[in-house]
Write a protein that holds these residues in place. Structure first.
Motif, PDB file in Angstrom:
ATOM      1  N   LEU A 153      32.990 -25.393 -57.709  1.00  0.00           N
ATOM      2  CA  LEU A 153      33.925 -24.519 -57.030  1.00  0.00           C
ATOM      3  C   LEU A 153      33.157 -23.648 -56.047  1.00  0.00           C
ATOM      4  O   LEU A 153      32.201 -22.960 -56.423  1.00  0.00           O
ATOM      5  N   ALA A 154      33.562 -23.693 -54.784  1.00  0.00           N
ATOM      6  CA  ALA A 154      32.943 -22.869 -53.737  1.00  0.00           C
ATOM      7  C   ALA A 154      33.828 -21.658 -53.476  1.00  0.00           C
ATOM      8  O   ALA A 154      35.052 -21.798 -53.305  1.00  0.00           O
ATOM      9  N   VAL A 155      33.223 -20.460 -53.445  1.00  0.00           N
ATOM     10  CA  VAL A 155      33.993 -19.232 -53.238  1.00  0.00           C
ATOM     11  C   VAL A 155      33.336 -18.344 -52.191  1.00  0.00           C
ATOM     12  O   VAL A 155      32.124 -18.406 -51.962  1.00  0.00           O
ATOM     13  N   ASP A 156      34.153 -17.503 -51.556  1.00  0.00           N
ATOM     14  CA  ASP A 156      33.658 -16.479 -50.644  1.00  0.00           C
ATOM     15  C   ASP A 156      33.047 -15.318 -51.440  1.00  0.00           C
ATOM     16  O   ASP A 156      33.194 -15.250 -52.661  1.00  0.00           O
ATOM     17  N   ALA A 157      32.453 -14.376 -50.708  1.00  0.00           N
ATOM     18  CA  ALA A 157      31.857 -13.221 -51.359  1.00  0.00           C
ATOM     19  C   ALA A 157      32.893 -12.342 -52.042  1.00  0.00           C
ATOM     20  O   ALA A 157      32.581 -11.645 -53.019  1.00  0.00           O
ATOM     21  N   ASP A 158      34.147 -12.399 -51.574  1.00  0.00           N
ATOM     22  CA  ASP A 158      35.196 -11.596 -52.204  1.00  0.00           C
ATOM     23  C   ASP A 158      35.941 -12.369 -53.292  1.00  0.00           C
ATOM     24  O   ASP A 158      36.939 -11.883 -53.819  1.00  0.00           O
ATOM     25  N   GLY A 159      35.461 -13.576 -53.607  1.00  0.00           N
ATOM     26  CA  GLY A 159      36.054 -14.357 -54.689  1.00  0.00           C
ATOM     27  C   GLY A 159      37.142 -15.320 -54.274  1.00  0.00           C
ATOM     28  O   GLY A 159      37.717 -16.001 -55.125  1.00  0.00           O
ATOM     29  N   ARG A 160      37.443 -15.430 -52.989  1.00  0.00           N
ATOM     30  CA  ARG A 160      38.462 -16.379 -52.537  1.00  0.00           C
ATOM     31  C   ARG A 160      37.926 -17.800 -52.638  1.00  0.00           C
ATOM     32  O   ARG A 160      36.801 -18.093 -52.236  1.00  0.00           O
ATOM     33  N   ILE A 161      38.755 -18.685 -53.158  1.00  0.00           N
ATOM     34  CA  ILE A 161      38.353 -20.085 -53.289  1.00  0.00           C
ATOM     35  C   ILE A 161      38.274 -20.725 -51.909  1.00  0.00           C
ATOM     36  O   ILE A 161      39.187 -20.590 -51.088  1.00  0.00           O
ATOM     37  N   ARG A 162      37.174 -21.435 -51.649  1.00  0.00           N
ATOM     38  CA  ARG A 162      37.005 -22.179 -50.405  1.00  0.00           C
ATOM     39  C   ARG A 162      37.179 -23.677 -50.614  1.00  0.00           C
ATOM     40  O   ARG A 162      37.722 -24.377 -49.749  1.00  0.00           O
ATOM     41  N   GLY A 163      36.690 -24.197 -51.738  1.00  0.00           N
ATOM     42  CA  GLY A 163      36.775 -25.638 -51.952  1.00  0.00           C
ATOM     43  C   GLY A 163      36.505 -26.020 -53.391  1.00  0.00           C
ATOM     44  O   GLY A 163      35.880 -25.264 -54.151  1.00  0.00           O
ATOM     45  N   LEU A 164      36.974 -27.195 -53.761  1.00  0.00           N
ATOM     46  CA  LEU A 164      36.839 -27.719 -55.125  1.00  0.00           C
ATOM     47  C   LEU A 164      36.455 -29.182 -55.054  1.00  0.00           C
ATOM     48  O   LEU A 164      37.064 -29.962 -54.316  1.00  0.00           O
ATOM     49  N   ARG A 165      35.438 -29.538 -55.814  1.00  0.00           N
ATOM     50  CA  ARG A 165      35.014 -30.935 -55.891  1.00  0.00           C
ATOM     51  C   ARG A 165      34.907 -31.315 -57.373  1.00  0.00           C
ATOM     52  O   ARG A 165      34.354 -30.555 -58.166  1.00  0.00           O
ATOM     53  N   ALA A 166      35.442 -32.491 -57.747  1.00  0.00           N
ATOM     54  CA  ALA A 166      35.396 -32.896 -59.159  1.00  0.00           C
ATOM     55  C   ALA A 166      35.280 -34.399 -59.285  1.00  0.00           C
ATOM     56  O   ALA A 166      35.810 -35.155 -58.464  1.00  0.00           O
ATOM     57  N   ARG A 167      34.555 -34.805 -60.320  1.00  0.00           N
ATOM     58  CA  ARG A 167      34.432 -36.212 -60.693  1.00  0.00           C
ATOM     59  C   ARG A 167      34.808 -36.317 -62.163  1.00  0.00           C
ATOM     60  O   ARG A 167      34.192 -35.675 -63.011  1.00  0.00           O
ATOM     61  N   ILE A 168      35.823 -37.129 -62.466  1.00  0.00           N
ATOM     62  CA  ILE A 168      36.368 -37.211 -63.817  1.00  0.00           C
ATOM     63  C   ILE A 168      36.358 -38.661 -64.276  1.00  0.00           C
ATOM     64  O   ILE A 168      36.807 -39.554 -63.541  1.00  0.00           O
ATOM     65  N   LEU A 193      35.999 -22.706 -64.377  1.00  0.00           N
ATOM     66  CA  LEU A 193      35.363 -22.495 -63.076  1.00  0.00           C
ATOM     67  C   LEU A 193      35.653 -21.087 -62.546  1.00  0.00           C
ATOM     68  O   LEU A 193      34.771 -20.435 -61.977  1.00  0.00           O
ATOM     69  N   MET A 194      36.871 -20.621 -62.740  1.00  0.00           N
ATOM     70  CA  MET A 194      37.203 -19.267 -62.298  1.00  0.00           C
ATOM     71  C   MET A 194      36.376 -18.228 -63.050  1.00  0.00           C
ATOM     72  O   MET A 194      35.897 -17.244 -62.452  1.00  0.00           O
ATOM     73  N   ASP A 195      36.181 -18.438 -64.333  1.00  0.00           N
ATOM     74  CA  ASP A 195      35.340 -17.508 -65.101  1.00  0.00           C
ATOM     75  C   ASP A 195      33.895 -17.534 -64.606  1.00  0.00           C
ATOM     76  O   ASP A 195      33.240 -16.483 -64.486  1.00  0.00           O
ATOM     77  N   GLU A 196      33.393 -18.730 -64.322  1.00  0.00           N
ATOM     78  CA  GLU A 196      32.018 -18.845 -63.837  1.00  0.00           C
ATOM     79  C   GLU A 196      31.864 -18.167 -62.469  1.00  0.00           C
ATOM     80  O   GLU A 196      30.861 -17.488 -62.206  1.00  0.00           O
ATOM     81  N   ALA A 197      32.872 -18.350 -61.609  1.00  0.00           N
ATOM     82  CA  ALA A 197      32.816 -17.728 -60.292  1.00  0.00           C
ATOM     83  C   ALA A 197      32.884 -16.201 -60.412  1.00  0.00           C
ATOM     84  O   ALA A 197      32.171 -15.472 -59.699  1.00  0.00           O
ATOM     85  N   ALA A 198      33.725 -15.708 -61.319  1.00  0.00           N
ATOM     86  CA  ALA A 198      33.809 -14.261 -61.523  1.00  0.00           C
ATOM     87  C   ALA A 198      32.473 -13.702 -61.992  1.00  0.00           C
ATOM     88  O   ALA A 198      32.013 -12.655 -61.510  1.00  0.00           O
ATOM     89  N   ALA A 199      31.833 -14.403 -62.921  1.00  0.00           N
ATOM     90  CA  ALA A 199      30.536 -13.943 -63.423  1.00  0.00           C
ATOM     91  C   ALA A 199      29.486 -13.950 -62.322  1.00  0.00           C
ATOM     92  O   ALA A 199      28.667 -13.028 -62.209  1.00  0.00           O
ATOM     93  N   ALA A 200      29.505 -14.994 -61.482  1.00  0.00           N
ATOM     94  CA  ALA A 200      28.516 -15.097 -60.412  1.00  0.00           C
ATOM     95  C   ALA A 200      28.671 -13.978 -59.387  1.00  0.00           C
ATOM     96  O   ALA A 200      27.687 -13.529 -58.793  1.00  0.00           O
ATOM     97  N   LEU A 201      29.910 -13.516 -59.179  1.00  0.00           N
ATOM     98  CA  LEU A 201      30.175 -12.484 -58.174  1.00  0.00           C
ATOM     99  C   LEU A 201      30.276 -11.079 -58.761  1.00  0.00           C
ATOM    100  O   LEU A 201      30.436 -10.104 -58.023  1.00  0.00           O
ATOM    101  N   GLY A 202      30.216 -10.975 -60.090  1.00  0.00           N
ATOM    102  CA  GLY A 202      30.361  -9.672 -60.714  1.00  0.00           C
ATOM    103  C   GLY A 202      31.781  -9.136 -60.668  1.00  0.00           C
ATOM    104  O   GLY A 202      31.997  -7.919 -60.686  1.00  0.00           O
ATOM    105  N   LEU A 203      32.771 -10.037 -60.639  1.00  0.00           N
ATOM    106  CA  LEU A 203      34.172  -9.648 -60.613  1.00  0.00           C
ATOM    107  C   LEU A 203      34.786  -9.738 -62.003  1.00  0.00           C
ATOM    108  O   LEU A 203      34.352 -10.540 -62.837  1.00  0.00           O
ATOM    109  N   ASP A 204      35.815  -8.939 -62.253  1.00  0.00           N
ATOM    110  CA  ASP A 204      36.581  -9.074 -63.487  1.00  0.00           C
ATOM    111  C   ASP A 204      37.325 -10.414 -63.437  1.00  0.00           C
ATOM    112  O   ASP A 204      37.894 -10.779 -62.399  1.00  0.00           O
TER     113      ASP A 204
END
Length: 503
Positions: A301-316, A380-391
Motif C-alpha cells: 500500500l502506497a500512501v502520502d505523508a498525510d495518510g491518503r492512499i495512493r495505490g494498492l498492489r496485491a498478488r493472491i 495494511l491500513m494499520d501498518e500505514a498508520a504505524a509508519a506515519l505515526g497516525l491513529d
C-alpha cells in the motif's frame, strides 16, 4: 446518515424463534431421521493417499459379505456426468471431476468405491473388504509451489496447475508508488479450515418407478441447485427430480454444492429401485466436504505523508484443491474485488490465481473471500498508520469513500450503491468510547501490560441474485408463506412471519 428505523409491531421486536421448539425437544427431522421402508445404506471406500494411481480394485469379498446389495467402482460410473462449475473468470479451467475416480486420486478422501447394504454396519464392514492396490505419487499441497514452473502437473489435460487467473488494473500505479511518502508491505497466509457444521452431510434418495420420479432428501443449503445438478449428472429431466431439504444442521457455505456422495446415493436409488441413504461420519465430512480459506496474499500500500492512499498492489494465490467446485473460484473473486475496502484507492493492480493441489477442494465458507480481502486491507491500513505515526482511526477517516460519491465504482468494477462510511464509523467509535479505550490502553502499557485496541471498517456485497415467493391466505384464515430461500439455522421461519405480520 439517516437515523435507524424505529421498530415496527413485529419487525425489530425481541421475539422467540418459532422454529426452535421442535429442535429443542428432539422433534426435529433431519435427513438421518428419515427411513422409508426397504432403505439400504451406503458406505464409501476412500483414498488414504493425497496422490496415487489406482492399480487394481478387487470387490469380490465385499460383494459376498452379509447384507450387501451392490458394490460399485469408477468403472461402473464412467457414464455419469460431472458437477458443474460457475465461471467467474474467463480464464477458468475446470479439471476432470469423475464421480468415482477410476484411475488416479488427487486427495485424501476421494471415493473410489461404494457399498450398499441392508444396515449401516454391514455397509461399513463390507467396504473394509474392498481391496485396493495403490501406487503412491508425490503430494503437492502448497498452492504457490503448485504454480511454479516445473511443478508436477496434476491434470495433464490442462498442461499446468492453474485453475484460473485474473488481474484488476486501474489508475497510474507506477506513479502512485514512485511518489509515495511510505510503502507498507504484508504477507498474509490465511489458515485453511473445515466448516464443521453440527450435522454432517447426509442424503436419502428414493426412485418411484411408477411415476418415474426421483425424490432426494439432503442436508443442503441449495435444494434448487441440487435438483439441477442431480438431473444433469444423472441424465434426468429436472421435472422428474424433487429435492427436499429437511431440518439442516448448519452449512456455512460448505453445503452449497452437489457432492459425489450425494450423486452416488441418488444414482444407486435409480439402479437398485430401492431407497438409499448415506450419512457422513465426522472424519468423512472433514475430508470429503469442501474446505475454506487457505489463500496466500502479498500486498503493498502506497500512501502520502498525510495518510491518503495512493495505490494498492496485491498478488493472491488460492488453493482450489483437487477439483474445482461449483463456486470454487468465488472466494478468490471476492478477495480481489473488495480488497479496496471502504476506501478511495486511485490506482491498483490485484492479481488472483487459483492452484490445483492434492488436497480436498475448497469453496465458500463464512464470507467466501470477503473476510480475507477486508483483513488484508485493514492490516495494511494499520501498518500505514504505524509508519506515519497516525491513529488507526484517523487514517481510516481520511480515506473513506465520501458520502457524496455514491453510487461509487471501485477500480475492481464493484459498485457501492450507498453509504455514509464516515458517519457510521464515528458512531461506532462513540458507542465504544474510543478515547477512553485509548487512555486505558496507555495506562495499562505504562504498567507493562500488552493491551491492544483494534479498529476496522468493512464493506461487502450482499443481496445478489433474485428470489421468488408468495403469500396465500387460506380459507381457514391461516396465512401460508412460500419462499425459495432455504433455512439451515438462521431462523427463516421467524423472520418471514415477522415480515408478513408487519405488512
Amino acid at each position: 446518515m439517516s437515523p435507524p428505523a424505529s421498530p415496527g409491531r413485529w419487525i425489530g421486536q425481541p421475539l422467540r424463534r418459532v422454529e426452535d421448539r421442535p429442535l429443542l425437544t428432539g422433534r426435529g427431522r433431519y435427513t438421518d431421521d428419515l427411513a422409508p421402508p426397504g432403505t439400504v445404506h451406503l458406505a464409501f471406500v476412500r483414498s488414504p493417499y493425497a496422490h496415487a494411481r489406482i492399480v487394481r480394485i478387487d470387490v469380490d469379498r465385499a460383494q459376498k459379505a452379509p447384507g450387501v446389495v451392490a458394490v460399485v467402482t469408477g468403472a461402473d460410473a464412467r457414464h455419469l456426468g460431472a458437477p458443474s462449475v460457475n465461471v467467474f473468470f474467463p480464464t477458468t479451467r475446470p479439471a476432470p471431476h469423475p464421480i468415482l475416480p477410476a484411475d488416479v486420486v488427487l486427495a485424501v478422501g476421494e471415493p473410489v468405491a461404494a457399498v450398499a447394504a441392508e444396515t449401516p454396519a454391514q455397509a461399513r464392514d463390507a467396504a473394509g473388504l474392498v481391496e485396493v492396490e495403490w501406487e503412491p505419487r508425490p503430494a503437492l499441497v502448497d498452492p504457490e509451489e503448485a504454480l511454479r514452473p516445473g511443478a508436477p502437473v496434476l491434470h495433464p489435460e490442462l498442461g499446468d496447475n492453474c485453475a484460473f487467473a485474473h488481474t484488476w488494473r486501474g489508475g497510474d500505479l507506477a506513479g502512485a508508488f514512485a511518489g509515495a511518502a511510505r510503502v507498507v508491505r504484508l504477507r498474509v497466509e490465511q489458515t485453511r479450515l473445515s466448516s464443521v457444521h453440527l450435522e454432517p452431510r447426509a442424503a436419502l434418495a428414493r426412485w418411484d418407478p411408477a411415476t418415474e420420479e426421483l425424490t432426494v432428501w439432503v442436508s443442503t443449503q441449495v435444494p434448487f441447485r441440487m435438483r439441477s445438478e442431480l438431473a444433469a449428472i444423472l441424465g434426468l429431466p429436472e421435472n422428474r427430480v424433487r429435492v427436499i431439504a429437511p431440518d439442516v444442521g448448519g452449512g456455512f457455505g460448505a453445503k452449497g454444492a452437489a457432492y459425489r456422495d450425494e450423486v452416488v446415493t441418488a444414482w444407486l436409488a435409480l439402479r437398485l429401485a430401492r431407497p438409499v441413504k448415506w450419512v457422513a461420519t465426522r472424519t468423512e465430512d472433514i475430508v470429503a466436504t469442501q474446505q475454506g480459506r487457505g489463500a496466500v496474499g502479498e500486498a503493498e500500500l502506497a500512501v502520502d505523508a498525510d495518510g491518503r492512499i495512493r495505490g494498492l498492489r496485491a498478488r493472491i494465490v488460492c488453493p482450489v484443491g483437487a477439483r474445482l467446485m461449483i463456486n470454487g473460484s468465488g472466494p478468490a473473486r471476492n478477495y480481489g474485488r473488495i480488497l479496496p475496502g471502504a476506501y478511495v484507492v486511485p490506482a491498483l493492480e490485484i492479481e488472483v490465481r487459483g492452484a490445483y493441489t492434492t488436497t480436498p477442494s475448497t469453496g465458500p465458507y463464512r464470507g467466501a473471500g470477503r473476510p480475507e480481502g477486508i483483513f488484508m486491507i485493514e492490516r495494511l491500513m494499520d501498518e500505514a498508520a504505524a509508519a506515519l505515526g497516525l491513529d488507526p482511526a484517523e487514517i481510516r477517516r481520511r480515506n473513506f469513500v465520501p458520502r457524496e460519491a455514491f453510487p461509487y465504482r471501485t477500480l475492481t468494477g464493484t459498485v457501492y450503491d450507498s453509504g455514509d462510511y464516515g458517519a457510521a464509523f464515528a458512531r461506532a467509535l462513540a458507542r465504544a468510547d474510543y478515547a477512553r479505550l485509548r487512555a486505558e490502553q496507555a495506562a495499562a502499557r505504562a504498567q507493562g501490560a500488552i493491551v491492544g485496541v483494534g479498529v476496522a471498517a468493512y464493506v461487502e456485497p450482499s443481496g445478489f441474485g433474485w428470489e421468488s415467493g408468495s403469500v396465500r391466505v387460506e380459507r381457514t384464515g391461516a396465512v401460508t408463506v412460500v419462499t425459495g430461500s432455504s433455512s439451515h439455522g438462521q431462523g427463516h421461519e421467524t423472520a418471514w412471519a415477522q415480515i408478513v405480520a408487519e405488512g
